[in-house]
Each structure stands twice: as structure tokens, then as C-alpha cells.
Design a protein around this motif. Structure first.
Motif, PDB file in Angstrom:
ATOM      1  N   THR A 129       7.844  -8.562   6.740  1.00  0.00           N
ATOM      2  CA  THR A 129       6.782  -8.358   7.742  1.00  0.00           C
ATOM      3  C   THR A 129       6.676  -6.896   8.161  1.00  0.00           C
ATOM      4  N   VAL A 130       7.664  -6.095   7.820  1.00  0.00           N
ATOM      5  CA  VAL A 130       7.715  -4.708   8.301  1.00  0.00           C
ATOM      6  C   VAL A 130       6.586  -3.864   7.714  1.00  0.00           C
ATOM      7  N   ALA A 131       6.462  -3.839   6.372  1.00  0.00           N
ATOM      8  CA  ALA A 131       5.483  -2.957   5.716  1.00  0.00           C
ATOM      9  C   ALA A 131       4.043  -3.250   6.130  1.00  0.00           C
ATOM     10  N   PRO A 132       3.589  -4.514   6.175  1.00  0.00           N
ATOM     11  CA  PRO A 132       2.210  -4.763   6.619  1.00  0.00           C
ATOM     12  C   PRO A 132       1.942  -4.266   8.039  1.00  0.00           C
ATOM     13  N   ILE A 150       3.126 -16.947   7.525  1.00  0.00           N
ATOM     14  CA  ILE A 150       2.210 -16.690   6.408  1.00  0.00           C
ATOM     15  C   ILE A 150       2.985 -16.129   5.214  1.00  0.00           C
ATOM     16  N   ILE A 151       3.853 -15.148   5.498  1.00  0.00           N
ATOM     17  CA  ILE A 151       4.632 -14.537   4.422  1.00  0.00           C
ATOM     18  C   ILE A 151       5.671 -15.506   3.873  1.00  0.00           C
ATOM     19  N   SER A 167      10.650  -5.649  15.255  1.00  0.00           N
ATOM     20  CA  SER A 167      11.154  -6.996  15.521  1.00  0.00           C
ATOM     21  C   SER A 167      11.642  -7.648  14.232  1.00  0.00           C
ATOM     22  N   GLY A 168      10.902  -7.393  13.133  1.00  0.00           N
ATOM     23  CA  GLY A 168      11.341  -7.921  11.845  1.00  0.00           C
ATOM     24  C   GLY A 168      12.654  -7.314  11.401  1.00  0.00           C
ATOM     25  N   ALA A 215      -2.752  -8.872   0.473  1.00  0.00           N
ATOM     26  CA  ALA A 215      -3.695  -9.474   1.427  1.00  0.00           C
ATOM     27  C   ALA A 215      -3.138  -9.467   2.843  1.00  0.00           C
ATOM     28  N   THR A 216      -1.813  -9.592   2.995  1.00  0.00           N
ATOM     29  CA  THR A 216      -1.222  -9.532   4.332  1.00  0.00           C
ATOM     30  C   THR A 216      -1.356  -8.130   4.923  1.00  0.00           C
TER      31      THR A 216
END
Length: 506
Positions: free
Chosen positions: A327-330, A312-313, A200-201, A384-385
């Protein structure tokens, strides 16, 4: 005849004579690869069982994973759309964005039990594609929304159509796999939600580059995702088998083997007709409420990360497009951690300790991110994410697997899952009301609240696991010897803990 018992959680084989159980006398061949004495059954041909599982894996898991990927996309795309100013384009006021997030969970929770019961009655293979077609349609119709009221109505219907989807998939898989095989299969399926969040990101990253069009760029997210969901639902309706005994890709010998596997190590009565009064007896077991309490604690971290990871990011001060890309890597790392913990859980035949570990990851990630100075510690903040995503996926899968492993009665299993899973999602009401515009961009109260739920969940899961260990030892002392749960077929355990031979799946 040499009879061997297959350990459903490992590749080791042991002689039944070594088990010294009261069901070992008078064994006869009952079918290909099966030996039985009427009360119990053992798989004789380990290679035949592995071949059967591979068929289920190749034929079922990819399709179910794709179905859940679309489910996760359709449920969680609002966060991406908001980063492209969906709320201002639709003239939202004050906390109206939080309201449309919250209202989704009312029909989601209320609709899950009755729809799940219909799924048990008519079969998940029929009901799941119908639900998928419905939530795909409502996602597509989001393009027509022009204001807050339109989005509100669509979110209500979307919540209803998605309510029983995950509980029914869990139940469906329990009719094909043994207890010690379930976690890693469910993890492969559930990892699709992490991949969906990552995809989705990426999709948002591409779509938000669309310019010079009469539609807002974020609307293309809903067009693409809704259309693909509806088309895949049509395929799934004709593809999914009702059960193992009617699967066209199995021969007669494999169907017999599939039936006996579930009868001996999953269900007390395979394909038992649904009886509401009998199924509601699950609420007479005290451990039911412990499982539901852990689901509540799980729900806040799960929904906070799922719904608000882009926000958050965004605290890291990246552009709108780059925020979605980050947001993809986390999310991908969350899928990897999920698979690691689930495979290890099946290998060790333990659920509780790995659920505690997952909660601990979430707690640490939130505690690190909340007070940090992102300007000077941007790499630590981004790490942390990753921990947030590690700690939300695994407990969700393993907790559902844990109580399904400990409920041999199919009807009670459906009822508990249809309450537990939506209850965790209901905690989205908490998440969507603690991540308020007033606390942006740091969201420190929200992160602290989420961390507190994670810590409480770890404590409850640890205590429940210790109780199960103690209760198993108490039952062994009463019997006079240690009894392995693999010695007793689940067909004898219909009434759960009230049966003396019952042992908790830890």
C-alpha cells in the motif's frame, strides 16, 4: 512613486496604470510594501511578500502537516489492523466491522458545523490542538477495547473529535495566504494524509512482526499512533499563532503587510467576528449546492481508497505483511500527483479542470481493476491502484480551495467548509457498506459504484467550471470590458455574486 501590483498566483509584476480600474487614482503609501487609495491595496515590494510567505511556509506548514498526518493515521488505521485479524480477535460477527466504520461518520458530520463555529469564535490555533489531543486519546484508548461494543463507543467519540479538524485547518490557512497561493500550500498539508497511509502500511509491516507478547500485534499500532498524537498536540497548542497580527516570528512591518494581503485577496473583513445569521446566507447561493454535490461524488472514491486499499490490494494474493507493504507506493504516488496538480492549479489560477482530471484518474483506475484477471495481469492491476490514489487526493484539496477562493466572507467560508468536508467523509457510509465480505475478494459491485461516483463528479465539476466561465463573460459584457479578478480587492466582495464586480475564481 512606482507602484507595482503582485500577482498572487505568479511572480510577474504589472503596472497598475495598465489595469485601467476605477481604484487606481490617488495612491499613497499605507505601510511597508503597500500602496492604497482607501478602497484597494497593492503590494509594492514583491521581495518582501515572498519573504513573508516563506516565513509562513516554514513556521506553519510543517506543524500543520504533522497534525494532519496524525489525524489521518488515527482515522485510517482500522484497515491495517483488520489485515492482522483485529475483527476475529474482538469476536466481530457478520458486518460488525463495516458498522464500526460507518458509525464514525454520524458524529463526524453532525459535530463539524458547531465545532467549526467554535473554532471561528475562539480561534483555530486553540481549538485545533484541543481536537488533536482528544482524537489522540481515543486512539490510545482503543487498546482497552475487548469487544464490538467498546470499539463502537470509541469510534463515536473519535468521529466527534475529528469532525471539524480539516475544515478549521483550511480556514486557518486562508487567514495567512492569498487565493492564488492557497492550493499548493493546502496540498503540502494534505499530502500528509497520503504519507500517513503509506507510513501506516510501513508501521503495520514492522509491528505485525512483533511476537511473544500478551497484546495482539495490531494493538501496538494504536499505542504508538495515539501516544505520538497526544504529545504533538501539546506542542502545537503552544506553537501555533492565533493570526498573522499576533505571530511572534513577524515584525511590525511584516504584520501590516500580512494584514493587507488578506484584506485585498482573501477575506472581505479580516478576523471578522462570527455571526451565525449572516454566515448562513451562504445557502442562498445556488453554487453552494453544486459544490456540495461534487463533495458527495468525491466522498465515495476518497473513502473507498482510504479505508479499503489494503483489502483491494489483498486481491493480488500477497501475504498479510506484504499486502500492507504494497500500500506504500500507491499512496506515495498519490501525494506526488497531488502536489503536481495543486502547483499547476495555482500557476494557472484554475481549479475546475484539475478537479475533473483527478476524478477521471479514479474512474479509469476502478474500471481497469474491477474486471481484470489479477493472476495474469498482476502488474496492470497494481498500476490501477496507483491511479485510484492519484484521483482521490487532488480533487479533495482543489475542491476545498475552489469554494474558499469564491467566498470572501469569513463566516460563510467556515460554514460551507464545515458542511462540505464532512459531507464528503459521510460518503464513507456508502464505501463501508459496498465493500462487503460477500463481495470479497473481487469487490466488483463496490469498484463499479465507486467508478460511477467518480464519473458523476467529473461531469458536475466540468459543468460548474463552464458556468463560471460563462457567468464571468456575462458580467464582463455588462461592464463593457474584461475585468480580471485580481483588480478587485476582496474587501469589496463581501456579498459574493450579488456584487457587480464579483468574478468567479475558475
Amino acid at each position: 512613486m512606482s507602484v507595482r501590483k503582485t500577482d498572487s498566483g505568479s511572480n510577474s509584476l504589472t503596472e497598475p496604470n495598465d489595469l485601467k480600474v476605477p481604484y487606481e487614482e490617488g495612491l499613497v503609501e499605507a505601510g511597508p510594501g503597500i500602496a492604497t487609495n482607501g478602497d484597494s491595496a497593492w503590494v509594492v515590494d514583491h521581495h518582501a511578500e515572498r519573504a513573508l510567505c516563506r516565513k509562513f511556509d516554514y513556521r506553519l506548514l510543517p506543524v500543520l502537516a504533522m497534525m494532519y498526518l496524525f489525524n489521518a493515521l488515527d482515522k485510517g488505521n482500522l484497515g491495517n489492523a483488520k489485515t492482522d485479524h483485529m475483527d476475529t480477535d474482538l469476536h466481530f460477527k457478520s458486518n460488525q466491522y463495516n458498522i464500526i466504520l460507518s458509525v464514525f461518520y454520524v458524529p463526524y458530520v453532525l459535530g463539524a458545523p458547531p465545532i467549526a463555529m467554535l473554532g471561528k469564535k475562539f480561534g483555530p490555533a486553540i481549538v485545533l490542538p484541543i481536537l488533536m489531543a482528544c482524537f489522540g486519546s481515543f486512539t490510545l484508548l482503543t487498546v482497552a477495547a475487548t469487544n464490538f461494543a467498546g470499539m463502537l463507543v470509541l469510534r463515536l467519540f473519535l468521529g466527534l473529535s475529528e469532525s471539524a479538524f480539516f475544515p478549521l485547518v483550511i480556514y486557518y490557512l486562508t487567514t495567512f495566504y492569498r487565493r492564488g497561493e492557497l492550493a499548493r500550500r493546502l496540498a503540502i498539508f494534505y499530502a500528509a494524509s497520503n504519507i500517513a497511509n503509506a507510513f501506516s502500511g510501513l508501521l503495520a509491516f514492522g509491528v505485525f512482526h512483533i511476537k511473544s507478547t500478551h497484546l495482539y500485534a495490531w494493538k501496538y499500532l494504536f499505542i504508538i499512533e495515539g501516544s505520538l498524537t497526544f504529545l504533538f498536540a501539546i506542542f502545537a497548542f503552544f506553537y501555533l499563532p492565533a493570526n498573522a497580527s499576533s505571530a511572534r516570528f513577524l515584525n511590525d512591518e511584516e504584520k501590516k503587510l500580512a494584514y493587507h494581503r488578506i484584506q485585498v485577496d482573501s477575506s472581505s473583513v479580516v478576523n471578522e467576528a462570527f455571526n451565525l445569521k449572516d454566515s448562513l446566507k451562504i445557502f442562498k447561493q445556488p453554487t453552494t449546492y453544486a459544490f456540495l454535490a461534487i463533495e458527495i461524488c468525491l466522498g465515495v472514491p476518497l473513502q473507498s481508497v482510504s479505508l479499503f486499499l489494503p483489502q483491494i490490494i489483498a486481491r493480488l494474493k500477497y501475504s498479510t505483511v506484504k499486502t500492507n507493504l504494497y500500500t506504500v507506493a500507491p499512496n506515495i504516488s498519490g501525494a506526488v500527483m497531488l502536489l503536481i496538480l495543486a502547483f499547476t492549479s495555482d500557476y494557472t489560477r484554475r481549479r475546475g479542470p484539475f478537479i475533473v482530471l483527478g476524478f477521471t484518474f479514479t474512474f479509469i483506475g476502478m474500471i481497469i481493476f474491477a474486471p481484470i484477471d489479477v493472476v495474469h495481469e498482476i502488474h496492470l492491476a497494481y498500476f490501477a491502484t496507483f491511479m485510484m490514489c492519484w484521483g482521490t487526493s487532488a480533487p479533495s484539496v482543489l475542491l476545498s480551495t475552489w469554494y474558499n477562493n469564491n467566498v470572501p466572507h469569513e463566516g460563510r467560508r467556515v460554514v460551507l467548509t464545515s458542511i462540505g468536508v464532512p459531507l464528503a467523509n459521510l460518503m464513507g457510509l456508502v464505501s463501508s457498506n459496498i465493500f462487503t465480505p460477500q463481495s470479497a475478494p473481487k469487490y466488483i459491485p463496490a469498484l463499479a459504484t465507486t467508478a460511477a461516483f467518480g464519473a458523476t463528479g467529473a461531469l458536475l465539476a466540468g459543468l460548474l467550471s463552464l458556468f463560471m466561465v460563462y457567468d464571468n463573460k456575462r458580467r464582463d459584457r455588462k461592464l463593457g470590458r474584461k475585468l480580471d479578478i485580481r483588480e478587485i480587492p476582496t474587501e469589496l466582495l463581501r456579498d459574493g455574486p450579488s456584487v457587480p464586480e464579483f468574478r468567479w475564481f475558475l
